[in-house]
Design a protein around this motif. Structure first.
Motif, short mmCIF file in Angstrom:
data_model
loop_
_atom_site.label_atom_id
_atom_site.label_comp_id
_atom_site.label_asym_id
_atom_site.label_seq_id
_atom_site.Cartn_x
_atom_site.Cartn_y
_atom_site.Cartn_z
N GLY A 1 -5.25 1.47 -1.86
CA GLY A 1 -6.08 0.28 -2.02
C GLY A 1 -6.76 -0.20 -0.75
N SER B 1 0.83 -1.21 0.00
CA SER B 1 0.00 0.00 0.00
C SER B 1 0.86 1.25 0.00
CB SER B 1 -0.92 0.00 1.22
OG SER B 1 -1.84 -1.07 1.16
N LYS C 1 2.13 1.94 -3.42
CA LYS C 1 1.08 2.47 -4.29
C LYS C 1 0.86 3.97 -4.04
CE LYS C 1 -1.54 -1.85 -4.72
NZ LYS C 1 -2.81 -2.54 -4.37
#
Length: 299
Positions: A278, A113, A116
């Motif tokens: 996400g 995460s 990202k």
């Protein structure tokens, strides 16, 4: 002096002015108003609820009532050096909300995460997609190269000589004029970015690309806007040969923040960046009143 503070409701941060610098006076609450009292006893009322951040320069003194009122209305108090050249301490206007803080921490602790989120930051800054194979460390190296090139380009466009980002926090005057202007400009940007981070309910210290600093997340968010706002303003000011560079840079940044409506953009950008991780955004508890989070009435 007013023995109590009035009940107040925070103004959405998108509707506030960005930053105001104050010095050589005492901040207090008198007759229900937030005021600056100078050595001659002259009072100047300050609409603290309509300001995102107050930058307090040397010579400032703050009463308990003033700090309490600033916290209630969500105005960030930042103690800085003269002209905003150093940041010493910050008084948080309420701080992070537990649901947003846990959400931010989950994103930062999960490596996938976090990567990202960092890639989303790079996409917004550089306008290109980042290959899946890149790690955070590789992205740091890529960022350094891009940033150095941007500094050179913006300096060249402004017509100044740029020898790199060099400054000494213990010897401010030893830095050259472009670096002094740039430091004063970024201090202003950090002030409103931290105010926005706190107003949105997040922690300034839990960063993604920057880590281990009190303002890591503030640096992450400020970098998304730095090269379109304060860097050109700082170099343009330096090119004009100012007599009081720090002061003129502050005024230039103030006008720029207003013209670009920067405060309206920061919190939505924070949400966009974190959403890339996400992980679902937590629903706020029923009792939470979200101060200073911009919501368009049309939506």
């Amino acid at each position: 002096m007013t023995p109590y503070l009035p009940n107040v409701k925070p103004i959405p941060i998108k509707e506030r002015s960005s930053v105001v610098f104050l010095g050589r006076g005492e901040l207090d609450v008198i007759d229900g108003a937030f005021v600056l009292v100078d050595k001659n006893g002259v009072r100047m009322q300050i609409p603290v609820g309509g300001i995102a951040s107050l930058m307090l320069e040397p010579g400032s003194r703050v009463s308990h009532a003033a700090v309490s009122l600033a916290s209630k209305v969500g105005c960030l108090l930042v103690f800085v050096g003269e002209g905003g050249v150093r940041l010493y301490s910050v008084g948080h206007p309420g701080g992070a909300r537990s649901d947003r803080l846990l959400y931010q921490a989950r994103l930062a602790l999960d490596e996938k995460s976090r990567l990202k989120v960092v890639k989303k930051m790079f996409s917004l800054r550089f306008g290109e997609d980042i290959p899946d194979s890149y790690s955070v460390e590789q992205l740091r190296g890529l960022e350094g190269a891009r940033v150095r090139e941007w500094y050179r380009k913006i300096a060249r466009d402004a017509g100044i000589i740029w020898n790199g980002r060099r400054y000494d926090t213990h010897s401010w005057r030893s830095a050259d004029l472009p670096n002094r202007c740039l430091s004063a400009a970024t201090a202003s940007l950090y002030g409103i970015c931290e105010a926005a981070v706190l107003a949105a309910g997040y922690s300034p210290s839990i960063g993604f690309l920057h880590t281990g600093k009190q303002l890591s997340f503030v640096y992450d968010i400020a970098d998304l806007f730095k090269f379109e706002t304060v860097v050109p303003a700082a170099f343009k000011t330096a090119a004009s040969g100012p007599k009081k560079p720090e002061r003129e840079v502050r005024y230039a940044c103030r006008d720029l923040f207003r013209e670009t409506h920067l405060l309206k953009r920061i919190i939505p950008t924070i949400e966009e960046v974190l959403a890339a991780g996400g992980i679902s955004t937590p629903a706020p508890p029923d009792w939470v009143v979200p101060p200073a989070i911009p919501v368009d009435e049309e939506e």
